[in-house]
Design an enzyme around this catalytic site. Structure first.
Site: not given
Ligand code: CP3
Length: 344
Positions: A25, A29, A38, A75, A152
């Site tokens: 990540r 944010r 964003r 994602d 999911y």
């Molecule tokens: O690592 C990276 O930066 C690469 C991009 C990436 C994202 N999500 C961007 C993201 C990767 C590899 C993921 C993986 C992901 N997504 C997983 C597996 C890894 C983990 O964290 O356990 C899972 C379970 C998801 C599903 C997901 N996406 C959730 C549950 C959420 C919401 C939680 C949150 O942090 O708000 C997301 C959103 C998400 N994916 C964000 C980002 C940068 C935040 C989005 C935003 O800007 O609001």
């Protein structure tokens, strides 16, 4: 292999005096420049599908910190969306999906051959990044592992204990196995296309592997990973794969050998010393600083970083967090972590 790429050297099994470093990540944010881009895109999913802006946020942490790897901004839930599932994000709550729990719903999923219609912008992001990244920076593509993505799709949202997925597995194993099979097949295709578009490494995120026990772990975490990695190696033999069976505990033992993964990413529930003894002899390892240190900083951050580097210094190691950096992290602490790794 490009010898300037320290991540590729680690993945080939080389021990290095200074471990290469990137962060899950890392585009997120906690960075003001991410929040600005964003906002320009409108929302998270629009950002993922806007190749220019997704490439821009992928590059931001590379410019700011000089990480050794860039991970595609996308994602794990884009793949179910490409299979026809409805996906949206509720502000402050997380993802919501239309559920897949019956044979009829499984049958309405789109064919693997049709996923590119939705996913083409993701491949375009990778093509832009392969042109724009510094020559020493490795480009990582990724997908969710079938079990984690299935949790999911079945629940229609994130769950603490993956209860709905465990229930479907017990009550309707045919549909459950069908979902896992469809995801396995689509993931092979998705990751192959990412590699063709420029990903030099791919990572499989199994965030909920820790809730699979015994035979279930073998059947639904280990076997799908092995199947995906075998197919990828057939098509792209030189591309390393990182597996992340998060919180697998003793499941980390032998995971690299059993799946063919070149590297195992480690969460922070197990110690780096245990990993050095039990996992690193088989493969490169990646991890495992607790992401809370990016919020709290100070001497504990420096001491923990040094301890991990020291514990894993006798074998191939990529420094990383044990899970993604959180939005409340202080960007200055990231710099302190990097300086500590590079000075130790
Ligand atoms: O690592 C990276 O930066 C690469 C991009 C990436 C994202 N999500 C961007 C993201 C990767 C590899 C993921 C993986 C992901 N997504 C997983 C597996 C890894 C983990 O964290 O356990 C899972 C379970 C998801 C599903 C997901 N996406 C959730 C549950 C959420 C919401 C939680 C949150 O942090 O708000 C997301 C959103 C998400 N994916 C964000 C980002 C940068 C935040 C989005 C935003 O800007 O609001």
């Amino acid at each position: 292999m490009n010898k300037d790429k320290t991540i590729l050297r680690a993945l080939a099994g080389e021990r290095q005096d200074t471990p290469p470093i990137w962060m899950m990540r890392q585009a997120g944010r906690y960075l003001p420049e991410y929040r600005a881009t964003r906002a320009q895109a409108g929302d998270f999913l629009s950002l993922c599908y806007n190749s220019e802006l997704a490439a821009e946020v992928t590059l931001q942490p590379i410019r700011r910190y000089g990480f050794d790897a860039a991970i595609l901004f996308a994602d794990i839930l884009l793949l179910p969306q490409a299979l026809g599932v409805d996906l949206w994000f509720e502000t402050g709550e997380g993802p919501r999906l239309s559920t897949t729990t019956t044979a009829d719903e499984l049958a309405t999923l789109r064919a693997t051959a049709d996923i590119d219609e939705t996913l083409n912008p993701i491949y375009e992001t990778l093509r832009i990044l392969s042109r724009e990244l510094p020559r020493e920076t490795t480009l990582i593509g990724f997908a969710g592992a079938p079990w984690t993505v299935a949790t999911y799709m079945i629940a229609g949202r994130g769950t603490k204990d993956q209860g709905p997925a465990h229930a479907l597995k017990a009550e309707n194993p045919e549909v459950f196995d069908g979902i896992i099979e469809r995801l396995t097949e689509a993931t092979i295709e998705y990751l192959s296309k990412q590699i063709e578009a420029g990903a030099e490494v791919v990572k499989l995120f199994d965030s909920w592997a820790g809730s699979l026990k015994g035979d279930d772990f073998v059947k639904y975490a280990l076997n799908p990973a092995a199947k995906i990695i075998k197919a990828l190696k057939q098509r792209h033999p030189s591309i390393p794969v990182i597996a992340f069976p998060r919180e697998a505990g003793e499941g980390y033992l032998g995971f690299a050998k059993a799946t063919g993964a070149d590297c195992i990413a480690i969460d922070n529930s197990i110690s780096a010393e245990w990993v050095a003894q039990n996992v690193q002899p088989d493969s490169c390892v990646q991890g495992n600083l607790a992401s809370s240190h990016m919020v709290t900083g100070g001497q504990p951050l420096i001491q923990e970083t040094k301890r991990i580097v020291n514990a894993l210094k006798n074998g191939p190691h990529i420094f990383n967090l044990g899970h993604g950096i959180t939005p409340d992290a202080n960007p200055d602490n990231v710099q302190i972590m990097i300086d500590t790794v590079r000075d130790s």
